[in-house]
Design an enzyme around this catalytic site. Structure first.
Site, PDB file in Angstrom:
ATOM      1  N   ASN A  14     -34.969  -1.046  67.612  1.00  0.00           N
ATOM      2  CA  ASN A  14     -35.483  -0.095  68.971  1.00  0.00           C
ATOM      3  C   ASN A  14     -36.553  -0.871  69.672  1.00  0.00           C
ATOM      4  OD1 ASN A  14     -33.688   2.212  69.835  1.00  0.00           O
ATOM      5  ND2 ASN A  14     -33.887   2.511  67.509  1.00  0.00           N
ATOM      6  N   MET A  94     -40.750   6.017  59.703  1.00  0.00           N
ATOM      7  CA  MET A  94     -40.108   7.222  58.910  1.00  0.00           C
ATOM      8  C   MET A  94     -41.316   7.789  57.925  1.00  0.00           C
ATOM      9  SD  MET A  94     -37.030   6.710  59.745  1.00  0.00           S
ATOM     10  CE  MET A  94     -36.087   7.440  58.656  1.00  0.00           C
ATOM     11  N   ILE A  96     -43.760  11.394  58.054  1.00  0.00           N
ATOM     12  CA  ILE A  96     -44.194  12.520  58.691  1.00  0.00           C
ATOM     13  C   ILE A  96     -45.745  12.624  58.874  1.00  0.00           C
ATOM     14  CG2 ILE A  96     -44.490  15.159  58.357  1.00  0.00           C
ATOM     15  CD1 ILE A  96     -42.094  14.764  56.526  1.00  0.00           C
ATOM     16  N   HIS A 113     -34.565   9.954  67.648  1.00  0.00           N
ATOM     17  CA  HIS A 113     -34.061  10.555  66.532  1.00  0.00           C
ATOM     18  C   HIS A 113     -32.411  10.539  66.611  1.00  0.00           C
ATOM     19  CE1 HIS A 113     -33.719  12.867  62.968  1.00  0.00           C
ATOM     20  NE2 HIS A 113     -32.756  13.661  63.628  1.00  0.00           N
ATOM     21  N   GLU A 147     -43.703  20.273  65.068  1.00  0.00           N
ATOM     22  CA  GLU A 147     -42.630  20.386  64.246  1.00  0.00           C
ATOM     23  C   GLU A 147     -41.716  19.110  64.293  1.00  0.00           C
ATOM     24  OE1 GLU A 147     -39.069  23.922  64.689  1.00  0.00           O
ATOM     25  OE2 GLU A 147     -40.647  24.122  65.830  1.00  0.00           O
ATOM     26  N   GLN A 177     -26.495   2.701  71.599  1.00  0.00           N
ATOM     27  CA  GLN A 177     -26.900   3.535  72.573  1.00  0.00           C
ATOM     28  C   GLN A 177     -28.442   3.948  72.463  1.00  0.00           C
ATOM     29  OE1 GLN A 177     -25.018   4.695  75.005  1.00  0.00           O
ATOM     30  NE2 GLN A 177     -23.580   3.458  74.246  1.00  0.00           N
TER      31      GLN A 177
HETATM   32  C1  GAR Z   1     -33.076   4.392  64.335  1.00  0.00           C
HETATM   33  O1  GAR Z   1     -31.445   4.860  64.305  1.00  0.00           O
HETATM   34  C2  GAR Z   1     -33.592   5.700  64.678  1.00  0.00           C
HETATM   35  O2  GAR Z   1     -33.164   6.397  65.567  1.00  0.00           O
HETATM   36  C3  GAR Z   1     -33.920   6.367  63.229  1.00  0.00           C
HETATM   37  O3  GAR Z   1     -34.179   4.941  62.000  1.00  0.00           O
HETATM   38  C4  GAR Z   1     -33.554   3.991  62.955  1.00  0.00           C
HETATM   39  C5  GAR Z   1     -34.396   2.839  63.205  1.00  0.00           C
HETATM   40  O4  GAR Z   1     -33.756   1.789  63.234  1.00  0.00           O
HETATM   41  N1  GAR Z   1     -34.972   7.145  63.152  1.00  0.00           N
HETATM   42  C6  GAR Z   1     -35.229   8.082  62.159  1.00  0.00           C
HETATM   43  O5  GAR Z   1     -34.306   8.419  61.647  1.00  0.00           O
HETATM   44  C7  GAR Z   1     -36.386   8.787  62.500  1.00  0.00           C
HETATM   45  N2  GAR Z   1     -36.546  10.049  61.994  1.00  0.00           N
HETATM   46  P1  GAR Z   1     -34.751   0.327  63.889  1.00  0.00           P
HETATM   47  O6  GAR Z   1     -35.608   0.319  62.894  1.00  0.00           O
HETATM   48  O7  GAR Z   1     -33.705  -0.825  63.855  1.00  0.00           O
HETATM   49  O8  GAR Z   1     -35.038   0.543  65.355  1.00  0.00           O
END
Ligand code: GAR
Length: 193
Positions: A14, A94, A96, A113, A147, A177
């Site tokens: 991302n 990842m 909190i 998310h 939250e 997406q």
């Molecule tokens: C992505 O799918 C993102 O939405 C998810 O981790 C992946 C990271 O991929 N995020 C979460 O689960 C946050 N709670 P990336 O490192 O290739 O962007």
């Protein structure tokens, strides 16, 4: 210049999508904005090398070196603040975050998310969507509040859940997406910051 700081924990696809979009669309001139730094809580995050290839400054704040969440978040905030950010972008980050951290970046902290929030906050979103018999899944970009995986929604994308989907297949479809909606949401938000 509006500085964007991106926080990652892993592969950083991302983050890479945001960086590529910023370059392609010339955010520097068009939005007076730049990706100023990429910060990881894991020294081995694959995304750090990708950021380096794009000449973006990188930092590591290894959560394992800190005895408490508060201590980690304080050091993370110090690393972020050195970049004078207008926007802090969680991209597969990842950890909190403590309420004090979230409050510090109120209105300028966003997350992506991999579910159609408010459905399936937390982990294992794709398997949970399959197990629940969902016909559609997707991803959500949202403002971060205290939250977990909650807060005002900025963008969503929907994909079908196919009959024989595995969590991995669905995750890949959703991730495609994510790479489209996250840069778009950021470009729309920047003029308001
Ligand atoms: C992505 O799918 C993102 O939405 C998810 O981790 C992946 C990271 O991929 N995020 C979460 O689960 C946050 N709670 P990336 O490192 O290739 O962007």
């Amino acid at each position: 210049m509006k500085n964007i700081v991106i926080l990652i924990s892993g592969g950083g696809s991302n983050m890479a999508a945001i960086v590529r979009c910023a370059q392609r669309e010339g955010w520097h001139k068009a939005l007076d904005a730049q990706v100023a730094a990429v910060i990881s809580n894991r020294p081995d995050a694959g995304g750090l090398a990708i950021a380096g290839e794009h000449q973006i400054a990188t930092d590591v704040v290894d959560h394992k070196r800190f005895p408490t969440r508060e201590a980690f978040d304080a050091e993370l905030a110090a690393a972020i603040d050195r970049r004078q950010p207008s926007l802090v972008v969680l991209a597969g980050f990842m950890r909190i975050l403590t309420p004090a951290f979230v409050e510090r970046y109120r209105h300028r902290l966003i997350n992506i998310h991999p579910s159609l929030l408010p459905a399936f906050p937390g982990l294992h979103t794709h398997q949970r969507a399959i197990d629940a018999g969902c016909k559609f899944a997707g991803a959500t970009v949202h403002q971060v509040t205290t939250e977990l995986d909650y807060g005002p929604i900025l963008a969503q994308a929907v994909v079908p859940v196919l009959p024989d989907d595995t969590a991995d297949a669905l995750a890949a479809r959703v991730l495609t997406q994510e790479h489209l909606i996250y840069p778009r949401a950021i470009a729309q938000l920047l003029p308001q910051l």
